[in-house]
Design a protein around this motif. Structure first.
Motif, PDB file in Angstrom:
ATOM      1  N   GLY A 391       0.790  -1.226   0.000  1.00  0.00           N
ATOM      2  CA  GLY A 391       0.000   0.000   0.000  1.00  0.00           C
ATOM      3  C   GLY A 391       0.818   1.269   0.000  1.00  0.00           C
ATOM      4  O   GLY A 391       0.396   2.288  -0.521  1.00  0.00           O
ATOM      5  N   GLN A 419       0.065  -1.920  -8.086  1.00  0.00           N
ATOM      6  CA  GLN A 419      -0.972  -0.891  -8.201  1.00  0.00           C
ATOM      7  C   GLN A 419      -2.284  -1.486  -8.697  1.00  0.00           C
ATOM      8  O   GLN A 419      -2.295  -2.581  -9.265  1.00  0.00           O
ATOM      9  CB  GLN A 419      -0.552   0.157  -9.245  1.00  0.00           C
ATOM     10  N   THR A 420      -3.340  -0.702  -8.548  1.00  0.00           N
ATOM     11  CA  THR A 420      -4.624  -1.090  -9.134  1.00  0.00           C
ATOM     12  C   THR A 420      -4.406  -1.440 -10.611  1.00  0.00           C
ATOM     13  O   THR A 420      -4.949  -2.414 -11.126  1.00  0.00           O
ATOM     14  CB  THR A 420      -5.627   0.086  -9.033  1.00  0.00           C
ATOM     15  N   GLU A 421      -3.592  -0.639 -11.251  1.00  0.00           N
ATOM     16  CA  GLU A 421      -3.355  -0.792 -12.682  1.00  0.00           C
ATOM     17  C   GLU A 421      -2.571  -2.059 -13.031  1.00  0.00           C
ATOM     18  O   GLU A 421      -2.699  -2.578 -14.137  1.00  0.00           O
ATOM     19  CB  GLU A 421      -2.563   0.413 -13.208  1.00  0.00           C
ATOM     20  N   ALA A 501       4.541   4.516 -13.729  1.00  0.00           N
ATOM     21  CA  ALA A 501       3.701   4.157 -12.592  1.00  0.00           C
ATOM     22  C   ALA A 501       3.306   5.353 -11.734  1.00  0.00           C
ATOM     23  O   ALA A 501       2.374   5.260 -10.936  1.00  0.00           O
ATOM     24  CB  ALA A 501       4.439   3.131 -11.729  1.00  0.00           C
ATOM     25  N   ASN A 524      -1.440   9.438  -0.780  1.00  0.00           N
ATOM     26  CA  ASN A 524      -1.606   8.080  -0.266  1.00  0.00           C
ATOM     27  C   ASN A 524      -1.918   8.212   1.223  1.00  0.00           C
ATOM     28  O   ASN A 524      -1.031   8.342   2.045  1.00  0.00           O
ATOM     29  CB  ASN A 524      -0.333   7.272  -0.522  1.00  0.00           C
ATOM     30  N   ARG A 529      -5.557   5.696  -2.212  1.00  0.00           N
ATOM     31  CA  ARG A 529      -5.205   6.716  -3.200  1.00  0.00           C
ATOM     32  C   ARG A 529      -6.290   7.761  -3.294  1.00  0.00           C
ATOM     33  O   ARG A 529      -7.436   7.440  -3.563  1.00  0.00           O
ATOM     34  CB  ARG A 529      -5.026   6.059  -4.562  1.00  0.00           C
TER      35      ARG A 529
HETATM   36  C1  7RM Z   1      -1.756  -2.316  -4.201  1.00  0.00           C
HETATM   37  C2  7RM Z   1      -2.087  -0.848  -4.103  1.00  0.00           C
HETATM   38  C3  7RM Z   1      -0.780   2.092  -5.699  1.00  0.00           C
HETATM   39  C4  7RM Z   1       0.269   2.998  -5.135  1.00  0.00           C
HETATM   40  C5  7RM Z   1       1.600   2.824  -5.805  1.00  0.00           C
HETATM   41  C6  7RM Z   1       2.539   3.258  -4.690  1.00  0.00           C
HETATM   42  C7  7RM Z   1       1.878   2.747  -3.436  1.00  0.00           C
HETATM   43  C8  7RM Z   1       1.705   0.249  -3.054  1.00  0.00           C
HETATM   44  C9  7RM Z   1       3.647  -0.197  -2.174  1.00  0.00           C
HETATM   45  C10 7RM Z   1       3.600   1.181  -2.491  1.00  0.00           C
HETATM   46  C11 7RM Z   1       5.739   1.442  -1.694  1.00  0.00           C
HETATM   47  C12 7RM Z   1       4.844  -0.713  -1.577  1.00  0.00           C
HETATM   48  N1  7RM Z   1      -2.706  -0.317  -5.189  1.00  0.00           N
HETATM   49  N2  7RM Z   1       2.382   1.423  -3.033  1.00  0.00           N
HETATM   50  N3  7RM Z   1       2.459  -0.738  -2.535  1.00  0.00           N
HETATM   51  N4  7RM Z   1       4.646   1.991  -2.251  1.00  0.00           N
HETATM   52  N5  7RM Z   1       5.867   0.149  -1.358  1.00  0.00           N
HETATM   53  N6  7RM Z   1       4.971  -2.003  -1.218  1.00  0.00           N
HETATM   54  O1  7RM Z   1      -1.809  -0.237  -3.111  1.00  0.00           O
HETATM   55  O2  7RM Z   1      -3.517   1.469  -6.698  1.00  0.00           O
HETATM   56  O3  7RM Z   1      -4.207   1.536  -4.373  1.00  0.00           O
HETATM   57  O4  7RM Z   1      -1.980   2.161  -4.938  1.00  0.00           O
HETATM   58  O5  7RM Z   1       0.493   2.665  -3.758  1.00  0.00           O
HETATM   59  O6  7RM Z   1       2.617   4.655  -4.638  1.00  0.00           O
HETATM   60  O7  7RM Z   1       1.686   3.630  -6.959  1.00  0.00           O
HETATM   61  S1  7RM Z   1      -3.176   1.233  -5.322  1.00  0.00           S
END
Ligand code: 7RM
Length: 650
Positions: A391, A419-421, A501, A524, A529
């Protein structure tokens, strides 16, 4: 970013896999070797782990930026998650162990789950839902959320799950964008002992959704049927879920879906006010969700896998529902808050259900840290054998705390970036193979091509830059629903030929990835998001507001909190009441997760001569830093005054 880089560079701790874990691990070095030799063959191998009704004729058809994976192949995602587990010993294995916040419990075996899904699928058909139609799902974390998703998948309907914490307006916008014909909701859902009246919120949304023909209501069962305080049923349009399903046969033949047929749309925040409908298709998505679940979480037949994400987020799609069920795993699903009725609820759940693999978010871990070690220490967490994080970047201190106080020093931690994408995990350790470093997501999953670039798009072997993906991957988004131009513009234009990304990252000397957060206008907040523009639009929508600028500020628990700078209209007097009213207004427009922590009223906002609000300076103010360069401002005094006001605000 520079400070962050230096601190991370100092992180010298290393956690190699234990010999014992490595000896029995599902993942091996051979996976990396195979993917390095032949990426597409590796993914074909993963796709072969699924049941296909028709084999694919072509592994990848790539006309950048559009990918078709396993073209010509046909499968049904629900059949892969259910039917194929029914012929052997998994038939009577728990698929979903569920606990509600008040403490009520339910267990669905694969057999029972398949029957419920069959009934729900037949009910949807009876309501006129056909292959390709969109169904909106607005539910709390109850088994029916997974059942509804799988029922859609079974008949080839496209689901759009909307997080239960979103407002009526957010739900309305998503239903309208997808022109959903059916909405599945509940009378209510529990959160911190309160009932969130989902049906009432849904009614408000649906009033402006002419596409909706039917609303199906799951009875979460507080007042019981006949208690209309939470669900007023509209004759002809609204139906109780249990009544509909009662009439249906549990047998519903799975629709043969083309690999590239849509499985779901999931809305996510971007840099503009309008959420993007991220489109995922069937074969590639399930291949990546299933393969990553198996290898990243070292999945074993006897595991109890708990991913704490809500099904309203992509993590809930891929790692509560599709990935684990495709693997025939047992998942734990919990409805409520981690601190209800006490701050040890998660540890109680782990002990009671014997959770072996636990996947949660840094924001939760930081809250646990704050609540103290006595809570996890008071419970038997000895069943845990693997921990995961997702996240946002996990701070090395939070990583160490998780390792010591939850993992008791002997569980590997997988920090998973995606990511969602992306649909599924992209950068992660493989337990038993990868040596981890606290705070690093480590290295790309086999078959995933990640590259760091500088501002001009030039690849960099190491250092700080932007995270890009250079090759298509099976779980990738296919487009933005109804707006392919926006898809191309958002993800493929910043660095031509690459997927961007939106994250900044650093790669160290060992090739390990350290994620540094978003570089665009996306916040975040506690792993959610939220676009700064979305919050600004919600504020400006209020009759008293003339202009608003929203920035993220560092927050101990949430990662980021929202700070808003608001200019009121002529004749309006700023007041504490107005501030509260604005916060409520944002909650109504978007949802409680988007409420600003701070709202500062100001006569002016710092702007460039071309009229652009300088959010960078507002961020400096919100985070209590010395002001950065103000020379491009039309009126440098504005920002100095703002800084003083912000500092005196309490
Ligand atoms: C799975 C999810 C995506 C955004 C992504 C990052 C941040 C997610 C990590 C992370 C650092 C991680 N989908 N992000 N996982 N940053 N380490 N392990 O979260 O679409 O809701 O968000 O979240 O910025 O771009 S999401």
């Amino acid at each position: 970013m520079a400070d962050q880089l230096d601190t991370l560079l100092d992180e010298g701790r290393r956690f190699p896999p234990s010999a014992e874990f490595a000896a029995n691990a599902v993942a091996t070095q051979a996976l990396y070797d195979a993917a390095a030799r032949d990426r597409l063959a590796f993914w074909e191998e993963q796709a072969r782990a699924l049941d296909w009704m028709t084999p694919w004729t072509r592994v990848l058809d790539w006309k950048a930026p559009h990918a078709r994976w396993f073209d010509g192949g046909q499968l049904n995602v629900a059949a892969n998650c259910l039917d194929r587990h029914l012929s052997g010993p998994r038939r009577n294995k728990a698929a979903i162990i569920w606990e509600g916040e008040p403490g009520d419990r339910r267990v669905y075996t694969y057999w029972a789950l398949a029957r419920e899904v069959g009934r729900a699928a037949n009910a949807l058909k009876r309501l006129g839902v056909r292959k390709g139609d969109r169904v909106a799902i607005y539910l709390p974390m109850v088994p029916e959320a997974a059942i509804a998703m799988l029922a859609c998948a079974r008949i080839g309907a496209v689901h759009s799950v909307v997080f239960g914490g979103f407002s009526a307006e957010s739900l309305r916008d998503r239903i309208q964008d997808a022109t959903a014909t059916v909405l599945i909701t509940a009378d209510g859902g529990y959160r911190r002992g309160q009932v969130l009246p989902l049906k009432r919120i849904a009614d408000e949304a649906v009033a402006d959704c002419p596409s909706i023909r039917h609303v199906v209501v799951v009875r979460r069962g507080h007042g019981g049927e006949g208690d209309e305080s939470f669900a007023e049923m509209t004759e002809g349009r609204d139906h109780w879920w249990h009544r509909l399903l009662d009439k249906e046969s549990p047998h519903c033949p799975p629709e043969a879906m083309d690999s590239e047929d849509l499985l779901f749309i999931l809305y996510t925040s971007g840099t503009t006010g309008k959420p993007k409908g991220i489109v995922h298709s069937s074969g590639g998505y399930l291949t990546q969700a299933a393969a990553t679940t198996k290898y990243v979480f070292d999945l074993r037949e006897e595991d109890i896998f708990w991913c704490t994400a809500d099904v309203g987020w992509v993590t809930g799609h891929s790692y509560v529902v599709y990935g684990p069920l495709a693997n025939g795993a047992t998942v734990l699903m919990y409805e409520g808050a981690p601190d209800w009725p006490e701050r040890d609820r998660f540890w109680k759940l782990i002990a009671r259900h014997g959770v072996t693999v636990f996947y949660t978010a840094p924001t939760a871990i930081r809250a646990f840290m704050k609540w103290g070690t006595s809570h996890p220490a008071a419970h038997d967490l000895s069943t845990l054998r693997l921990l995961g994080s997702v996240g946002e970047p996990i701070n090395p201190e939070a990583w160490m705390w998780y390792h010591e106080h939850v993992g008791r020093g002997n569980c590997p931690i997988v920090d998973t970036w995606w990511q969602t994408e992306t649909g599924g995990i992209m950068i992660t350790a493989l337990p038993g193979v990868t040596t981890t470093k606290p705070g690093s997501a480590t290295t790309p999953f086999p078959g995933i091509s990640v590259e760091l670039v500088d501002t001009t798009g030039k690849p960099m072997a190491k250092g700080g830059g932007f995270l890009t993906l250079t090759e298509p991957w099976p779980g990738m988004l296919r487009t933005i629903y109804g707006d392919d131009a926006r898809y191309q513009e958002t993800y493929w234009s910043r660095f031509p030929g690459r997927y961007f990304a939106g994250d900044g990252a650093k790669v160290d000397d060992d090739g390990y990835w350290w994620l540094l957060g978003r570089v665009d206008d996306v916040l975040n907040v506690a792993g959610h998001r939220i676009g700064t523009m979305e919050v600004e639009s919600a504020l400006v929508d209020h009759p008293s507001v003339a202009e608003a600028a929203v920035v993220g500020k560092a927050h101990e628990l949430k990662g980021q909190a929202i700070a808003a700078f608001v200019t009121v209209k002529e004749g309006v007097k700023p007041s504490a009441e107005l501030r509260d009213d604005l916060r409520e207004h944002v909650a109504r427009k978007i949802g409680a997760i988007a409420k600003p922590d701070d709202i500062l009223f100001s006569a002016d906002l710092p702007k460039t001569r071309s009229g652009k609000i300088m959010r960078r300076l507002l961020k400096d103010i919100a985070e209590g830093r010395a002001l950065g360069d103000t020379t491009t401002l039309a009126d440098p005094n504005v920002v100095a005054r703002l800084k003083e006001m912000y500092e005196d605000k309490e």
